[in-house]
Scaffold this motif. Structure first.
Motif, PDB file in Angstrom:
ATOM      1  N   TYR A  92       0.828  -1.209   0.000  1.00 44.38           N
ATOM      2  CA  TYR A  92       0.000   0.000   0.000  1.00 44.38           C
ATOM      3  C   TYR A  92       0.867   1.266   0.000  1.00 44.38           C
ATOM      4  N   SER A  95       2.186   0.853  -4.045  1.00 45.43           N
ATOM      5  CA  SER A  95       1.215   0.621  -5.116  1.00 45.43           C
ATOM      6  C   SER A  95      -0.077   1.384  -4.897  1.00 45.43           C
ATOM      7  N   TRP A  96      -1.014   1.127  -5.772  1.00 48.70           N
ATOM      8  CA  TRP A  96      -2.371   1.677  -5.739  1.00 48.70           C
ATOM      9  C   TRP A  96      -3.286   0.465  -5.841  1.00 48.70           C
ATOM     10  N   HIS A 105      -9.677   2.224  -4.331  1.00 49.18           N
ATOM     11  CA  HIS A 105      -8.241   1.967  -4.291  1.00 49.18           C
ATOM     12  C   HIS A 105      -7.579   2.934  -3.304  1.00 49.18           C
ATOM     13  N   HIS A 109       1.345   4.803  -4.017  1.00 49.58           N
ATOM     14  CA  HIS A 109       1.745   4.557  -5.403  1.00 49.58           C
ATOM     15  C   HIS A 109       3.146   5.115  -5.692  1.00 49.58           C
TER      16      HIS A 109
END
Length: 167
Positions: A92, A95-96, A105, A109
């Motif tokens: 988390y 990323s997304w 979501h 990211h």
């Protein structure tokens, strides 16, 4: 990239010495293994659920149960399940990801900011290897190889962040 997950598994070795290192590495990337299995066998319908909260709780419980059955110690089962949970916590950041199947979501990211992801992963590698170096069962000659291991891990992370991401 797997380097941060592997570094967390190596760091956990300090407290989970009774588990084989291969088991720690497996637990640290279990959600990605499930994800790959779903990609190879779409009929399983695993999809994006592997990194969602329900998916990760299921995976952590499954790894805990399997660890308890194989190694017969609840503490080891809890430790292995925490490694599975750590996977998604770290993901988390990088990323997304969906919070649940079809849900919103979330995540920082950092993959979209290669230098920021590289700094996070490199720090994780350093901390993980430093903890691993303090593992009581690690022999002195093996400690000398940790610097080389760290350099390889950071090098692979750099390739991921700065070569593959741009191409």
């Amino acid at each position: 990239m797997y380097m941060g997950h592997f570094a967390i598994a190596l760091g956990a070795r300090r407290w989970l010495r009774s588990l084989p290192l291969a088991w720690l590495l497996f637990a640290s990337i279990e959600p990605d293994l499930h994800d790959a299995l779903g990609s190879w066998l779409p009929a399983l319908g695993i999809g994006e659920a592997t990194h969602s909260f329900p998916g990760i709780l299921y995976a952590a419980a499954a790894v805990a149960l399997l660890t308890a059955l194989l190694f017969r110690r609840i503490g080891l089962a809890l430790g292995a399940s925490l490694l599975v949970l750590s996977h998604v916590i770290v993901d988390y950041l990088t990323s997304w990801l969906p919070l649940w199947h079809g849900g919103p979501h979330a995540g920082l990211h950092l993959y979209a900011i290669p230098w920021a992801d590289f700094m996070l992963e490199t720090t994780t590698i350093g901390v993980g290897l430093a903890l691993y170096a303090r593992s009581p069962d690690l022999r002195r000659p093996a400690r000398a190889g940790l610097v080389a291991m760290g350099m390889v891990m950071v090098g692979l992370q750099a390739v991921w962040n700065f070569s593959m991401a741009s191409g």
